[in-house]
Every structure is written in structure tokens, then in C-alpha cells.
Design a protein around this motif. Structure first.
Motif, PDB file in Angstrom:
ATOM      1  N   TRP A  95      59.334  18.832  70.555  1.00 31.96           N
ATOM      2  CA  TRP A  95      58.605  19.482  71.646  1.00 31.96           C
ATOM      3  C   TRP A  95      59.548  20.140  72.644  1.00 31.96           C
ATOM      4  O   TRP A  95      59.274  21.221  73.162  1.00 31.96           O
ATOM      5  N   ARG A  96      60.695  19.508  72.896  1.00 35.36           N
ATOM      6  CA  ARG A  96      61.630  20.052  73.877  1.00 35.36           C
ATOM      7  C   ARG A  96      62.186  21.414  73.447  1.00 35.36           C
ATOM      8  O   ARG A  96      62.640  22.194  74.295  1.00 35.36           O
ATOM      9  N   ALA A  99      58.950  23.811  74.416  1.00 39.70           N
ATOM     10  CA  ALA A  99      58.213  23.629  75.675  1.00 39.70           C
ATOM     11  C   ALA A  99      58.356  24.827  76.601  1.00 39.70           C
ATOM     12  O   ALA A  99      57.438  25.132  77.381  1.00 39.70           O
ATOM     13  N   THR A 134      55.303  17.079  67.416  1.00 39.43           N
ATOM     14  CA  THR A 134      55.151  18.472  67.859  1.00 39.43           C
ATOM     15  C   THR A 134      53.833  19.041  67.364  1.00 39.43           C
ATOM     16  O   THR A 134      53.101  19.703  68.120  1.00 39.43           O
ATOM     17  N   ARG A 137      50.917  17.575  69.359  1.00 42.90           N
ATOM     18  CA  ARG A 137      50.761  18.157  70.692  1.00 42.90           C
ATOM     19  C   ARG A 137      50.246  19.590  70.623  1.00 42.90           C
ATOM     20  O   ARG A 137      49.466  20.029  71.490  1.00 42.90           O
TER      21      ARG A 137
END
Length: 213
Positions: A95-96, A99, A134, A137
């Protein structure tokens, strides 16, 4: 000001040297008829895995109870999308890594670029996959389709296929082996329709991005 095209072809070329998953069926083309005294036209016969080049997986690929690609609704494969660069992400797109490009107006289709230059001429056993979290989300954010410029959303040596299982459980559609080398990060219209193969576990697609008006 640099010129940007109105249409980006994000499909991998298909030919005898196109890479495939080790043990899968490579591309082969034979001429069954050629223009001459006995034929007015050229006609070829193709043999290939439906997972070669840029393709859409069907639920049947990772679920014995899943539908074939010809029965999958087409809405996920056409419409607004966002290209997100995750260059240098390593083995998993976490995710980072994305994002910075996720916002409240995230379109329902997300395409992930991990390569500076996609390896369209060789198999990459060290491909970047997508972390299951990921995908979870993105599904929570309303995403319907996830695409990536590698051959799989799971690591090449994975047997459990956790990310494919997220696709199954969350009803996500997926495109693999995209070529996003020339595409700037941003929003586009995606058109990547699979063939109506009524019993197949995947389908090649001719994927394009169109600039938004």
C-alpha cells in the motif's frame, strides 16, 4: 510543452518469442493456406496459452467453481482508470508504494506500473506481485479491476496464490502483462475487452488507454 498521445497501446506484442510461464504453451503460428493457385487468401492456425501476453484471467483460472472468461461481465474492462507508478517496489506492491496516488476520487480501475521497461522478450522469475492487503484495500475503495505490468499478481513461484484468492473472494477482475512504459501516472479511459471464449480460463486482450476529454 511535450506532446502526449490521445491513445496509448498498452498491450504486449505476441509472437513466437513472447515469454510464457515455464511449462505453459508458447505462441505458434502455422499457415494452413497461402495465396496461390489453390487459395485466394492467407489463413493461419494459432496455438497459444490464453495467458500469453496481455490478458484477462477468468475466475475459472483460480477457482474450479468460477466462470469462464466468456461469461464474465464486461463492465470492469472498460471505463475510467488510474495508472499508478510503483517503480522500485521490490517483490510486492504494498500500500505504501501506491498511497501517493490514491484519493477519494479513485476510479474503479487501477493499473500498476512496476517496470521501467517491461520485459516483453523474456520471462521474469523475479516479477513484482501485488500484496494481498493492497488488493483488499483497493476493493474496499470500490475498485473493480486491477491491472499490472508483470505476468502475475502473485509471485512467480507461489503455489497458494493468496492474491488470486483475494480476486476470487472480492470479485475483482485482473489484467496481467500490461506494457505501461510510456504512460504517465494519471487518469485515463481503459478499453481492454476479453474474447468471448466460452470455456477458457483467460483471454488475450488488446488493451488501450484513451486520454480523458
Amino acid at each position: 510543452m511535450s506532446y502526449q498521445p490521445l491513445l496509448w497501446d498498452i498491450s504486449a506484442p505476441l509472437h513466437a518469442s513472447s515469454p510464457v510461464y515455464p511449462g505453459d504453451t508458447p505462441y505458434e503460428q502455422r499457415w494452413s493456406a497461402t495465396i496461390g493457385p489453390d487459395s485466394a487468401v492467407n489463413v493461419s492456425t494459432l496455438t497459444l496459452s490464453p495467458h500469453i501476453g496481455t490478458h484477462a484471467d477468468a475466475p475459472l483460472h483460480y477457482d474450479n467453481a468460477g466462470v469462464a472468461i466468456g461469461a464474465v461481465a464486461l463492465q470492469a474492462f472498460i471505463g475510467p482508470c488510474r495508472v499508478i507508478h510503483a517503480l522500485g517496489c521490490g517483490p510486492l506492491v504494498e500500500w505504501r508504494h501506491i498511497a501517493h496516488a490514491v484519493s477519494a476520487d479513485l476510479p474503479p480501475r487501477v493499473l500498476l506500473r512496476t517496470y521501467a521497461s517491461a520485459p516483453v522478450d523474456r520471462w521474469d522469475a523475479q516479477l513484482s506481485a501485488v500484496a494481498p492487503e493492497t488488493l483488499e484495500r483497493l476493493a474496499d475503495a470500490g475498485v473493480l479491476l486491477v491491472g499490472i505490468d508483470t505476468a502475475s499478481v502473485d509471485p512467480a513461484d507461489s503455489r497458494e496464490l493468496p492474491s488470486h484468492q483475494v480476486l476470487r473472494r472480492r470479485g475483482l477482475r485482473v489484467l496481467e502483462n500490461l506494457v505501461l512504459d510510456a504512460v504517465p501516472e494519471g487518469d485515463y479511459e481503459l478499453i481492454a475487452l476479453p474474447l468471448k471464449l466460452t470455456t477458457a480460463d483467460a483471454s488475450p486482450v488488446r488493451a488501450v488507454l484513451r486520454a480523458l476529454a
